[in-house]
Design an enzyme around this catalytic site. Structure first.
Site, mmCIF file in Angstrom:
data_model
loop_
_atom_site.group_PDB
_atom_site.id
_atom_site.type_symbol
_atom_site.label_atom_id
_atom_site.label_comp_id
_atom_site.label_asym_id
_atom_site.label_seq_id
_atom_site.Cartn_x
_atom_site.Cartn_y
_atom_site.Cartn_z
ATOM 1 N N LYS A 69 5.766 -67.951 86.482
ATOM 2 C CA LYS A 69 5.936 -69.349 86.045
ATOM 3 C C LYS A 69 6.713 -70.125 87.088
ATOM 4 C CE LYS A 69 10.550 -69.027 85.102
ATOM 5 N NZ LYS A 69 11.598 -69.661 85.884
ATOM 6 N N ASP A 87 13.123 -66.236 78.902
ATOM 7 C CA ASP A 87 11.832 -66.639 79.477
ATOM 8 C C ASP A 87 10.664 -65.779 78.992
ATOM 9 O OD1 ASP A 87 13.064 -68.581 80.985
ATOM 10 O OD2 ASP A 87 12.936 -67.499 82.895
HETATM 11 O O1 C5P Z 1 17.913 -64.715 78.543
HETATM 12 P P1 C5P Z 1 18.112 -63.922 79.787
HETATM 13 O O2 C5P Z 1 18.598 -62.517 79.519
HETATM 14 O O3 C5P Z 1 16.940 -63.940 80.702
HETATM 15 O O4 C5P Z 1 19.274 -64.646 80.556
HETATM 16 C C1 C5P Z 1 19.902 -64.055 81.670
HETATM 17 C C2 C5P Z 1 21.228 -64.781 81.920
HETATM 18 O O5 C5P Z 1 20.969 -66.112 82.372
HETATM 19 C C3 C5P Z 1 22.112 -64.947 80.703
HETATM 20 O O6 C5P Z 1 22.913 -63.828 80.512
HETATM 21 C C4 C5P Z 1 22.907 -66.165 81.058
HETATM 22 O O7 C5P Z 1 23.940 -65.849 81.966
HETATM 23 C C5 C5P Z 1 21.908 -67.012 81.820
HETATM 24 N N1 C5P Z 1 21.205 -67.996 80.966
HETATM 25 C C6 C5P Z 1 21.918 -69.091 80.478
HETATM 26 N N2 C5P Z 1 21.255 -70.000 79.683
HETATM 27 C C7 C5P Z 1 19.957 -69.849 79.375
HETATM 28 C C8 C5P Z 1 19.220 -68.750 79.864
HETATM 29 C C9 C5P Z 1 19.870 -67.830 80.662
HETATM 30 O O8 C5P Z 1 23.098 -69.253 80.756
HETATM 31 N N3 C5P Z 1 19.369 -70.764 78.622
#
Ligand code: C5P
Length: 302
Positions: A12, A139
């Site tokens: 993406k 994502d």
């Molecule tokens: O959701 P995911 O595990 O992919 O997110 C990885 C990291 O990215 C989270 O631990 C956070 O630090 C950051 N993140 C965030 N806000 C979001 C998505 C991700 O701060 N909306």
């Protein structure tokens, strides 16, 4: 429970990544306009004695093969929900840049989920698959759904949006960037600026441009609030953005949390020219040409 199931899943790009202030849970509220593009990983699930992961592709050595791999976690979560042993071998054919801001790890999570669901004959309802995706990462639901969508909340609450076809060139940088580190840098820059971070919105002109299929209109509204943070951590990315502009891109931006940079171009012919210019510039490790929207995770015919 025999045979093998292969799922193809797209990368993406975020055509608008609006980031709000850090929430109490550490995540950030987003208005995240996702576009799936025709750069694909394939995940093959095969019955096995135990959960194992292998990976092939130019950057396979940088992919974790333990439980840190979202494909493995997806298999475990689905098996647990179904009361099964996650006895499956997952093979990842990796074409999406690793830790590149193109949701490559998330893509493999969504693909493994769909592949295991088919291999184990579970026919899990779509809404439950999406819940598992959201638990795997912000994502991951979009990797399952594909196309074009607005992600709100931490990016996992999806509303499909209309999109014409757009052509892109992606410039892959050396090494990756950690998404949490880029969000932390966003917080640091926001605190240093002394101004309040506004609530994130996807502007109507961006959604209209996306629906119109007009690359000039989209070029005028592309934006990524994580870009200053990614550039702060990787100042060299400014040189890649400049090289893409010099090569004739309509617009360029950091893809997600980076360090891959994305260049919007007028058509496939322009994509080849801009990719050649970027390759010759020596500012990036590799380039990929792609278009979107692309379909989400899809089981391939056996
Ligand atoms: O959701 P995911 O595990 O992919 O997110 C990885 C990291 O990215 C989270 O631990 C956070 O630090 C950051 N993140 C965030 N806000 C979001 C998505 C991700 O701060 N909306």
């Amino acid at each position: 429970m025999s045979g093998a199931v292969t799922v193809r899943v797209p990368a993406k790009v975020n055509v608008r990544l609006a980031v709000g202030a850090a929430r109490p849970d550490g995540f950030h509220d987003l208005a995240n306009v996702f576009l799936a593009v025709s750069l694909f990983d394939e995940v093959t699930a095969t019955a096995a004695d135990a959960l194992t992961v292998t990976c092939e592709g130019p950057d396979a050595h940088r992919v974790p093969l333990d439980r840190g791999n979202l494909a493995a976690r997806a298999a475990e979560m689905l098996a647990e929900r179904a009361g099964l042993d996650p006895a499956v071998h997952l093979h990842i054919d990796k074409r999406i840049p690793v830790a590149g801001g193109m949701a490559g790890g998330s893509a493999d999570g969504a693909a493994a989920l769909l592949a295991c669901d088919a291999l184990w004959g579970l026919s899990t309802p779509r809404a439950e698959l999406l819940d598992i995706c959201a638990a795997l990462g912000s994502d991951v639901p979009f990797s399952l759904v594909g196309g074009a969508a607005l992600g709100t909340g931490r990016g996992e609450l999806l509303t499909p949006v209309d999109a014409g076809t757009f052509h892109w060139v992606f410039a892959v940088a050396d090494g990756g960037l950690s998404t949490p580190a880029v969000f932390r840098e966003f917080d640091r820059l926001a605190a240093a600026s002394g101004t309040e971070v506004p609530a994130p919105v996807a502007p109507p002109e961006l959604l209209a441009a996306l629906a119109s299929g007009d690359p000039d209109a989209l070029a005028a509204t592309l934006a990524n609030d994580l870009q200053p943070a990614a550039l702060s951590l990787r100042p060299g990315l400014a040189g890649v953005l400049a090289a893409g502009a010099d090569a004739g891109a309509l617009a360029g931006l950091v893809s997600g949390s980076g360090p891959t940079t994305a260049f919007l171009v007028r058509d496939a012919e322009a994509a080849a020219k801009v990719a050649a210019g970027l390759d010759a510039s020596g500012t990036c490790r590799a380039t990929h040409v792609a278009s979107g929207p692309a379909a989400g995770a899809t089981v391939l015919p056996a």
